[in-house]
Design an enzyme around this catalytic site. Structure first.
Site, PDB file in Angstrom:
ATOM      1  N   SER A 256      33.984  34.307  34.108  1.00 21.29           N
ATOM      2  CA  SER A 256      33.368  33.986  35.389  1.00 21.29           C
ATOM      3  C   SER A 256      32.490  32.743  35.266  1.00 21.29           C
ATOM      4  CB  SER A 256      32.590  35.193  35.910  1.00 21.29           C
ATOM      5  OG  SER A 256      32.130  34.976  37.222  1.00 21.29           O
TER       6      SER A 256
ATOM      7  N   ASP B 295      32.987  29.185  41.454  1.00 20.92           N
ATOM      8  CA  ASP B 295      32.783  29.315  40.017  1.00 20.92           C
ATOM      9  C   ASP B 295      34.123  29.148  39.283  1.00 20.92           C
ATOM     10  OD1 ASP B 295      33.975  31.721  40.680  1.00 20.92           O
ATOM     11  OD2 ASP B 295      32.658  32.943  39.435  1.00 20.92           O
TER      12      ASP B 295
ATOM     13  N   ASP C 239      36.439  30.935  37.797  1.00 25.44           N
ATOM     14  CA  ASP C 239      37.629  31.724  38.084  1.00 25.44           C
ATOM     15  C   ASP C 239      37.833  31.957  39.578  1.00 25.44           C
ATOM     16  OD1 ASP C 239      35.459  33.560  38.201  1.00 25.44           O
ATOM     17  OD2 ASP C 239      36.800  35.240  37.797  1.00 25.44           O
TER      18      ASP C 239
ATOM     19  N   ASP D 182      36.085  33.424  42.065  1.00 25.65           N
ATOM     20  CA  ASP D 182      35.787  34.630  42.829  1.00 25.65           C
ATOM     21  C   ASP D 182      34.437  34.524  43.553  1.00 25.65           C
ATOM     22  OD1 ASP D 182      34.180  34.934  40.587  1.00 25.65           O
ATOM     23  OD2 ASP D 182      34.954  36.902  40.023  1.00 25.65           O
TER      24      ASP D 182
END
Length: 573
Positions: free
Chosen positions: A147, A299, A301, A303
């Site tokens: 993340s 961010d 990734d 999400d």
């Protein structure tokens, strides 16, 4: 050094482990005992968002052996759970160093166990993994990501059949299986015939689904008139968001070029976290230069979604996660109401550390607000556990939001399109996104939140965090900033205690190391160790009526003072 740490390190010097791993451990034994201690003092654990850790050798590090053991355990569990089915899993990964090679290791182990693997040929956003899992009718899914953690981290998120992350009882049963394995039990020899690479077809299906779920009859001219600045912060959303916005009709999208190329070093930011205003410095500068209406950052990734808009003075400011969640939820509720789709069989989702304003919105629209622990896996679980109810949308304070149930995790791609829809419609009507937020405060009460995160790294930091939570439990305060504590909820013990009567009532939400204090004036204070970072977090929520939009700044300042006084009273500043 403790003997158990040395025993673990010596195990990794056996032929089960490759020569490079053994050489690195020998070097730590000889020259870096503290690093060796940090690498072996515990096993990496599954937290709020799966498993995250620093990459390196050792049981407390992300490497081919810790992830291989996870995957072997998950393979065994899948075979036990679905004994007469052809097993299928899907794997995605982000822009971090080693994510691609670790994803292949995971694919190899699954295939060696006779499981068919769909592996994305390149990095893709986490929400696309959740979508693909259901789209391809897989039994489980994995995404390699840490993340928004620093560059030295990576991670391993596990998803189940419904597209959501692991929740009880599967998580505990899988962990039990993993812990029963030895490293020599891992089957690393791939069956390449069982590994199928996927890309464009899934991309197209994901984009189509996103546009269908997150578009709300915004006029073409309104879309074209919205000036957007977007940054991927060197992450994976560049693979999805520009294309989705273009297909949806947004033509004035200005990408921050310096942050456009995926890069696991995240060279232009201290932290690739849109929660941090500093991460959007370049985007905000571009927005001022071209007089943009909105800034959007994601961010690594993809999400989490950060949104900045112009305030009542025309200055770009970053909204916090509670504010974006409230704006998006209220808009969805209004759209559903206008469409005549609210009949008492719908719900929105939130978490125990997020703004109580979500409960006010639910009440105003006669829908239920289901509140769970931190992490979207709990919102996804609500969708699975209550099939008779339709999920409208929901989120959490840490910049995550989910629209409908096509994706069962926080989704910055869908949230990006949704927030653009809201901003475009607001601008077309002579308003702004910020003004719409103020209007919501007038209608439902002005709720203001603040977060303090204290970083405590390593073995000593973990002990310090544990002690802080022990102190809060064993020495509960009865008054904070002149306001009596009305109730203390302890999610570790599943109890809520009325501080006036002493009455203790059970809490039905699953156990977690969380404490929440409620004060007489409606203020709320939560303490919680992070499940994915070496931090302890304190969440503050205060509120007051806002009778007129014109009073917004005055009341906002009053709430800021209240938060500041609470923090001082708790000696956290």
């Amino acid at each position: 050094m403790e003997q158990n740490i040395l025993d673990k390190a010596n195990e990794w010097l056996t032929p089960t482990f490759d020569q490079d791993t053994q050489d690195r451990i020998k070097n730590m034994l000889a020259h870096a005992p503290k690093e060796l201690e940090e690498s072996f003092y515990k096993n990496l654990e599954f937290g709020t968002g799966g498993m995250r850790g620093i990459m390196g050798v050792g049981t407390n590090r992300i490497n081919k052996y810790t992830l291989g053991k996870n995957t072997q355990g998950l393979s065994d569990y899948l075979k036990k759970s679905f004994p007469n089915e052809t097993l299928k899993v899907v794997i995605a990964y982000d822009c971090r160093h080693n994510s691609d090679t670790l994803a292949k290791v995971v694919a190899d182990v699954f295939s060696a166990n006779g499981i068919h693997v769909y592996l994305f040929s390149e990095m893709r956003p986490t929400p696309e993994l959740s979508f693909a899992l259901k789209h391809l009718n897989c039994h489980a899914g994995i995404v390699l990501t840490a993340s928004h953690n620093p560059p030295e981290y990576n991670g391993y998120k596990v998803y189940w059949q419904d597209g959501g992350q692991l929740v009880p009882p599967q998580d505990g049963e899988i962990i039990e299986r993993i812990e029963s394995l030895k490293y020599e039990d891992i089957q690393f020899q791939a069956n390449e015939n069982l590994i199928e690479y996927i890309d464009a077809a899934i991309d197209a299906a994901f984009a189509k689904s996103t546009i269908e779920n997150c578009s709300f009859n915004t006029p073409t001219l309104a879309k074209e008139n919205l000036k957007i600045v977007y940054t991927s912060l060197h992450g994976t959303s560049i693979k999805a968001i520009p294309g989705v916005l273009a297909q949806a009709g947004y033509t004035d999208v200005n990408i921050v070029k310096e942050q456009e190329t995926p890069n696991g070093d995240f060279p232009t930011v201290k932290s690739p976290n849109p929660e941090e205003p500093e991460a959007l410095t370049m985007a905000l500068a571009l927005a001022d230069n071209i007089e943009a209406d909105i800034v959007i950052g994601t961010d690594p990734d993809s999400d989490r979604l950060g949104v900045a808009v112009r305030d009542t003075h025309g200055k770009m400011i970053l909204l916090n996660g509670n504010q974006t969640m409230v704006i998006m939820t209220a808009f969805l509720l209004e759209q559903w109401k206008r469409a005549g789709k609210i009949d008492g069989k719908q719900f929105i989702g939130s978490t125990i550390v997020s703004t109580p304003m979500m409960l006010e919105l639910a009440s105003a629209y006669d829908v239920e607000c289901k509140v769970g622990l931190t992490g979207f896996k709990w919102i996804a679980k609500f969708i699975k556990d209550f099939p008779e109810l339709k999920f409208i949308g929901g989120g959490e304070e840490s910049f995550g939001f989910m629209v409908g149930d096509a994706v069962r995790d926080k989704d910055a791609v869908g949230a990006c399109l949704l927030v653009c829809e809201i901003a475009a419609q607001a601008k077309a009507s002579g308003s702004t996104l910020y003004q719409e937020l103020i209007n919501l405060y007038v209608d439902h009460g002005f709720y203001k939140e603040h977060l303090i995160s204290l970083t405590k790294k390593g073995m000593d930091g973990l002990k310090e965090i544990d002690q802080m939570m022990i102190n809060l439990r064993e020495n509960p305060v009865s008054e904070i900033d002149g306001q009596r504590v009305v109730c203390i909820e302890d999610y570790k013990n599943s109890t809520a205690k009325n501080m006036f009567t002493g009455e203790i009532t059970p809490i039905s939400i699953p156990k977690s190391n969380v404490l929440i204090y409620y004060l007489e004036d409606g203020s709320k204070i939560c303490a919680r160790p992070s499940g994915t970072e070496p931090k302890i977090k304190f969440y503050f929520s205060v509120n007051a009526p806002l009778n007129r939009a014109e009073d917004f700044e005055t009341v906002s300042q009053e709430l800021d003072v209240k938060i500041k006084n609470i923090i001082a009273a708790m000696q956290l500043n």
